[in-house]
Scaffold this active site. Structure first.
Site, short mmCIF file in Angstrom:
data_model
loop_
_atom_site.label_atom_id
_atom_site.label_comp_id
_atom_site.label_asym_id
_atom_site.label_seq_id
_atom_site.Cartn_x
_atom_site.Cartn_y
_atom_site.Cartn_z
N HIS A 163 0.38 5.19 6.86
CA HIS A 163 1.00 5.65 5.63
C HIS A 163 1.44 7.12 5.70
CE1 HIS A 163 -1.86 2.38 4.59
NE2 HIS A 163 -0.83 1.97 3.86
N ASP A 198 -2.46 8.70 7.33
CA ASP A 198 -3.37 7.91 8.15
C ASP A 198 -2.53 7.13 9.15
OD1 ASP A 198 -2.31 5.74 6.76
OD2 ASP A 198 -4.12 5.35 5.59
N SER A 243 0.80 -1.23 0.00
CA SER A 243 0.00 0.00 0.00
C SER A 243 0.83 1.27 0.00
CB SER A 243 -0.95 0.01 1.21
OG SER A 243 -0.22 -0.13 2.42
#
Length: 367
Positions: free
Chosen positions: A335, A332, A39
């Site tokens: 990340h 977040d 991600s």
């Protein structure tokens, strides 16, 4: 859901369909850039598979212009890497755009929740493991690239000059080893044995990429996972002076030291290849400990989230994020922000070898 996918496809067609070169450099340093990972560099592949690991809604993408599936408010390190190489932003492999647009400038195969081990992240549902991403790269070569090269030797040279970026391993810890209630790995392996397992598996996977024609490969080290808000939230009271969880960072360091050694080994055992190791750990740790040095202010709280460290709940659809994203290290709970990603890229996709071993990426593209 169908409407959302159509909107995403339309947005991607607008963005990727015209091959925007965001670098301002019309002479690329490499013919193509192929990105593998999780991600941290996923640019939308998970939009097209049944998974909980998605970021295809606002406020994700708020500074990109629209939500793309990137787990960020804006660009990722891979986006800045493409720009540095003088290439357009890469479309996700699973996007219909990658079918319409040829793959000669590269593709992004990264998938949120993916790991080196196939079982990593399985509690999220579907994800494309690193092995699966390599299979997609093989499909790209056979179905999308080969038709553009009448001479097999020309295809070989093209692949040998292309840059292969691999950023994988974080989920093998935060979504496997550090989740004993879901995965048995921490009950079976010591920290050292688990790092050895990951490196052994990764070595086989990289050899597979080599056999497909990849030669210039960039191995991104895993960042200090003990410093991310999601881990700070779960492990309260056991932090070191830097505010990070020592036990988790020690586990990651075992993996990184072996990954650096692997890059050295592969440089001597795979003829014609060249590997560089990017020391993301030390750079990112310094950003957390000394944020003002990088123009950052808040190093331990998510810009989008709630509760302690901004990690008590995830970044929810249409949630109001922090107003000045440029001050935050984390977007977040897991990340980095676009600002942090830009700093990482500036220090790793550059002429400096401070965070690259044994040479800089600039020197790699010149080989």
């Amino acid at each position: 859901m169908k409407c959302l996918l159509l909107c995403l496809m339309f947005s991607e067609l607008l963005w990727f369909g015209y091959g925007q070169d965001q670098s301002g450099n019309h002479q690329p340093l490499a013919p193509a850039f192929f990105v593998f990972g999780d991600s941290l560099v996923d640019c939308g592949n998970n939009n097209y598979i049944p998974t909980l690991a998605r970021a295809n809604y606002l406020p994700y993408g708020i500074d990109f212009g629209f939500p793309t599936g990137r787990f960020c408010n804006g660009r990722t390190v891979a986006d800045y890497g493409a720009m540095y190489l003088g290439l357009p932003l890469l479309p996700p492999f699973l996007s219909p755009v990658s079918v319409v647009q040829n793959a000669l400038r590269g593709l992004n195969y990264a998938s949120a929740a993916a790991g080196i081990l196939d079982e990593t992240g399985q509690h999220f549902g579907a994800r494309i493991s690193f092995s699966g991403q390599i299979s997609q790269f093989q499909m790209t070569i056979e179905l999308k690239l080969r038709p553009f090269f009448q001479n097999p030797e020309d295809l070989r040279k093209y692949l040998a000059k292309s840059i292969i970026s691999i950023n994988i391993g974080s989920n093998d810890y935060i979504n496997n080893y550090l989740m004993p209630e879901r995965y048995s790995s921490s009950k079976i392996y010591s920290g050292e044995d688990y790092a050895n397992l990951l490196i052994k598996t990764l070595s086989v996977q990289i050899s597979r990429l080599y056999n497909l024609g990849a030669r210039k490969m960039v191995l991104g080290g895993t960042g200090p996972l003990g410093c991310i808000p999601s881990q700070l939230y779960m492990v309260n009271g056991n932090n070191n002076k830097s505010g990070c969880v020592t036990k988790i960072n020690n586990l990651v360091s075992l993996f990184n030291s072996r990954l650096k050694d692997l890059s050295t080994t592969l440089n001597t055992t795979l003829p014609g290849s060249f590997f560089i190791y990017q020391n993301i750990y030390d750079l990112f740790h310094d950003m957390v400990v000394n944020p003002s040095k990088y123009g950052l202010v808040i190093p331990d709280k998510a810009c989008c989230g709630s509760g302690r460290y901004g990690a008590a709940s995830p970044c929810l659809p249409l949630q109001q994020p922090c107003l000045d994203r440029s001050q935050y290290v984390f977007w977040d709970a897991s990340h980095p922000t676009e600002s942090a990603n830009k700093i990482i890229a500036e220090n790793t996709f550059s002429k400096s070898a401070k965070y690259s071993h044994p040479i800089s990426l600039y020197e790699l593209v010149k080989l």
